[in-house]
Design an enzyme around this catalytic site. Structure first.
Site, PDB file in Angstrom:
ATOM      1  CD1 TRP A 344       0.609  -0.346   3.092  1.00 39.06           C
ATOM      2  CD2 TRP A 344      -0.379   1.667   3.610  1.00 39.06           C
ATOM      3  NE1 TRP A 344       1.130   0.413   4.406  1.00 39.06           N
ATOM      4  CE2 TRP A 344       0.194   1.162   4.894  1.00 39.06           C
ATOM      5  CE3 TRP A 344      -1.399   2.248   3.696  1.00 39.06           C
ATOM      6  CZ2 TRP A 344       0.033   1.566   5.744  1.00 39.06           C
ATOM      7  CZ3 TRP A 344      -1.394   3.026   5.142  1.00 39.06           C
ATOM      8  CH2 TRP A 344      -0.824   2.541   5.647  1.00 39.06           C
ATOM      9  CG  ASP A 345       5.300   0.654   1.489  1.00 38.81           C
ATOM     10  OD1 ASP A 345       4.070  -0.090   1.854  1.00 38.81           O
ATOM     11  OD2 ASP A 345       6.402   0.934   1.659  1.00 38.81           O
ATOM     12  CD  GLU A 471       2.658  -4.153   8.888  1.00 40.70           C
ATOM     13  OE1 GLU A 471       3.853  -4.618   9.513  1.00 40.70           O
ATOM     14  OE2 GLU A 471       2.462  -4.573   8.047  1.00 40.70           O
ATOM     15  CE  LYS A 584       6.821  -2.966  11.354  1.00 39.52           C
ATOM     16  NZ  LYS A 584       6.466  -3.094  10.629  1.00 39.52           N
ATOM     17  CD  GLN A 585       2.886   1.664  10.037  1.00 40.49           C
ATOM     18  OE1 GLN A 585       3.248   0.075  10.534  1.00 40.49           O
ATOM     19  NE2 GLN A 585       2.152   1.533   9.166  1.00 40.49           N
TER      20      GLN A 585
END
Length: 755
Positions: A344-345, A471, A584-585
């Site tokens: 998806w980046d 994640e 994580k993000q």
């Protein structure tokens, strides 16, 4: 001239610099290994073609329905880099005390990498060696090298075309393949005077790939050239004295794009019969002059940041796919991390950069997603859905290539991410024909999935058992990011259906009718989509006055274990991580970047403050998002801090894995940190909005935007200067005030009036 330069050879940075100094053009990529080899240390010597893949078996200790049985893997193609240099029979290499004046740089104007040094032979004679290479941005099949040696003695160059190549592996890192594999075998090879070739084939998918190398020798003295074949390797030996230049013109083709790769490669080489390295540089220079003029970001008053942002833009140019057969893998064409898979980046971190000033290249990325739509439909059926499309989390050919479903297949948000990009393209370009021929089908088919993985409870629509961008929190209900993106996906499906249903253009109307019949989409189904979108649950905690990441996230304890062991995924079992409030993000914060219209600004800022404190940034996709949103809340110091973290990630190898390839999503996000962050560019309801800020570390910055057949130039210093370069007139908002732009008349707004 801005360039990235390294004047200190250090073997401990060899692997990292092979990624940094890669060359590519979106079709082919070659890591920056030394032509003459290394005296010591490791190398991940690799060359890759975007979209080329083989398939290998995926082994599960315990399998289940819908688990992938095989997965795509990007193979290495033939090595064209090697050219060993002998001086009076002695190999020239960077052995300590035997070289001086080492220099290496990426030239952003010429589009080449250059490396040079003086070598001191055992007889104490000096030789000057210079190595140049480029991947052509005009002839995408072409890579060229120039090796130049000046030496008072005998010079021998041994140029090698090698088909014995294997993938890189590290069984201790889940981001890499755990097993080395030889995915391509040589099925034909040959040589004829100055030209040699290899024809290779993937082991399982039977895709063919041809590499042809032509040697052009430039020497004032007599020289000899001879070839020899050794198994899967062709060696070309060129010998002369005093001064010798060798140009290697390499052509790459594959059977995804060409019926007969070898014949097509030879035709390309024939077309290039009058080209040598210098003429290719001139063509490259002309291309880049136009590119930087139209796409280059200028930062005023900070040369270091200017050089670094140019590196980021240049790497996007080198690594982003150029045709419907390819996309942008997590590491681009610079290495083998994540095995060449696309994520998806692309849609969330890279596509938004391209749509601003390279709309045709942005469109090619969407063409790829459309081309794998049937595979996404098949994946939907494998997952137990009755219709629709479920795009794979990681893939090359279109099949799901991840075996760990909690952090892959469960990330259904990729469906909405892709739909979001299609709609963004439509807003920027007004390309109605593309939408009715391809875009609508993707948007409708992705929207169908949400109705099947969610349900109504007391008229509220909930989505269950998914994983959001974070994640470190998996398999949850009502993930905020997923629900918000699904809401948008369903909303635009409804709006576009009704718009095209009533469109008066007969050609468009007929294409739309054919599409609706093809996918059997009914009014009733569209109305359900609208109801689900209107009633989508976006969780909010009134005590904390923040948006909740999911239905259980705030019930967990905040992480109290060792945070020095990073990234956490390499030290802790996933279940341990899942049981804590630890990110994580960016998750909720990313949702607010993409779709702030669904949220309250004060609650968004409170949410930012809460989640920032518990985010590890173990993902390279995280810093840039927190930096962009820091700009939204006018936290300028914090915004620049995150910008600096993003821009340093590969250049300073802060995540200690740049050796496996550049972090392309972070690179895209770093560019967005200026366009969407400091400049505050947004597109809402077909209106451009900017909210400019200037960090104290800069005097200002400028960039261009393509929008609706217009091009505007934005310069931000102590005042905001906006000019319409192409087009007659255009409206845009600077913060909340609307302005009308007229061709070639500069709009001036004092910066202090809008902050």
């Amino acid at each position: 001239m801005f360039k990235y330069e390294d004047n200190n050879y250090d073997p401990t940075f060899q692997l990292k610099n092979e990624s940094i100094f890669m060359i590519g053009n979106g079709y082919v990529g070659i890591r920056g290994a030394f032509e003459e080899g290394y005296p010591s240390g490791d190398s991940i010597r690799g060359s890759y073609i975007n979209g080329l893949y083989d398939r290998v078996e995926m082994i599960h200790a315990e399998s289940a329905v819908g688990f992938p049985k095989e997965y795509d893997k990007q193979p290495k193609i033939a090595d064209t880099q090697t050219c060993i240099v002998f001086l009076d029979g002695e190999p020239a290499q960077l052995v300590s005390t035997k070289y001086e004046n080492y220099n290496r740089y990426i030239d952003y104007n010429n589009g080449e990498t250059v490396r040079s040094y003086e070598f001191i032979t055992r007889s104490n004679k000096r030789a000057y060696l210079k190595f140049r290479r480029l991947a052509s941005f005009v002839y995408y099949n072409v890579v060229a090298y120039r090796i130049e040696v000046t030496y008072d003695g005998e010079i021998e160059l041994l140029s090698v075309l090698d088909g014995d190549v294997r993938t890189y592996a590290n069984p201790d890192d889940p981001r890499l393949s755990s097993e080395q594999k030889q995915l391509m075998k040589v099925i034909d090879l040959g040589e004829n005077l100055d030209t040699s070739y290899l024809l290779m084939e993937t082991s399982y998918t039977n895709l063919r790939q041809a590499t042809i190398v032509k040697h052009i020798v430039i020497s004032e003295n007599e020289y000899t050239i001879e070839n020899s074949i050794k198994d899967t390797k062709i060696e070309t030996k060129i010998a002369s004295n005093n001064h010798l230049i060798l140009d290697k013109i390499c052509v790459f083709t594959d059977s995804l794009r060409y019926t007969d790769p070898l014949r097509s490669g030879n035709e390309t080489l024939e077309h290039l019969s009058y080209e040598n390295y210098e003429t290719l540089v001139e063509i490259q220079k002309n291309y880049l002059n136009n590119f930087w003029q139209n796409s280059g970001i200028e930062i005023y008053g900070n040369d270091n940041d200017q050089k670094n942002i140019r590196f980021m833009q240049y790497q996007l140019l080198q690594n982003v796919g150029i045709d419907p057969y390819s996309n942008v893998s997590a590491k681009g064409l610079s290495g083998e991390g994540y095995e060449g898979h696309y994520f998806w980046d692309t849609e969330i971190y890279i596509f938004p950069v391209l749509i601003v000033n390279q709309p045709q290249r942005a469109r090619s990325l969407l063409e790829y997603r459309y081309n794998i739509l049937d595979s996404a439909r098949n994946r939907s059926l494998e997952l137990g859905h009755k219709n629709g499309a479920a795009y794979p989390w990681r893939t090359i050919s279109g099949i799901e290539c991840s075996g760990f479903f909690p952090a892959s297949t469960a990330q259904y948000h990729i469906n909405a991410d892709i739909a979001y990009a299609f709609y963004m393209y439509y807003q920027y370009t007004d390309d109605v024909m593309f939408m009715v021929e391809k875009g609508l089908e993707v948007i409708f088919e992705t929207a169908r999935i949400w109705i099947q993985i969610g349900n109504f409870i007391n008229d509220d629509f909930h989505i269950h058992e998914v994983t959001g961008p974070d994640e470190y929190t998996a398999i949850v209900s009502d993930n905020y990011y997923t629900n918000m993106m699904a809401k948008f996906n369903l909303q635009i499906a409804y709006e576009l259906y009704n718009y095209f249903y009533e469109i008066e253009n007969e050609v468009i109307s007929e294409k739309f009718r054919v599409l609706i019949e093809k996918i059997n989409l009914s009014n009733e189904e569209i109305e359900i989509m609208k109801k689900a979108s209107d009633n989508m649950v976006l969780l909010y905690d009134s005590n904390l006055d923040i948006y909740m990441q999911d239905s259980t996230f705030l019930t967990k304890p905040i992480w109290n274990l060792d945070l020095d062991k990073r990234p956490l995924l390499l030290y802790y079992h996933p279940l341990t991580i899942y049981r804590y409030q630890i990110l994580k993000q960016a998750d909720v914060v990313l949702a607010h970047l993409l779709l702030e219209e669904y949220s309250d600004l004060n609650k968004m800022e409170n949410s930012y403050d809460y989640y920032e404190k518990i985010t590890t940034h173990d993902s390279s996709l995280s810093y840039c998002i927190y930096g962009i949103m820091a700009c939204r809340y006018k936290f300028l110091d914090k915004a620049y801090y995150y910008f600096n973290q993003s821009i340093s990630l590969d250049l300073h190898d802060t995540h200690q894995n740049t050796k496996d390839g550049l972090h392309l999503a972070n690179i895209g996000g770093t560019v967005l940190s200026i366009i969407q962050g400091f400049a505050g560019l947004r597109l809402k309801n077909n209106k451009l909005i900017i909210r400019p800020l200037v960090p104290v570390q800069w005097e200002g910055y400028s960039f261009r935007v393509n929008f609706s057949d217009c091009i505007i130039e934005v310069k931000i210093r102590s005042e905001i200067l906006i000019k319409l370069i192409v087009g007659d007139q255009l409206s845009l908002f600077v913060y909340d005030k609307e302005y009308k732009l007229v061709k070639d008349k500069e709009l001036q707004i004092p910066l202090m009036e809008v902050i």
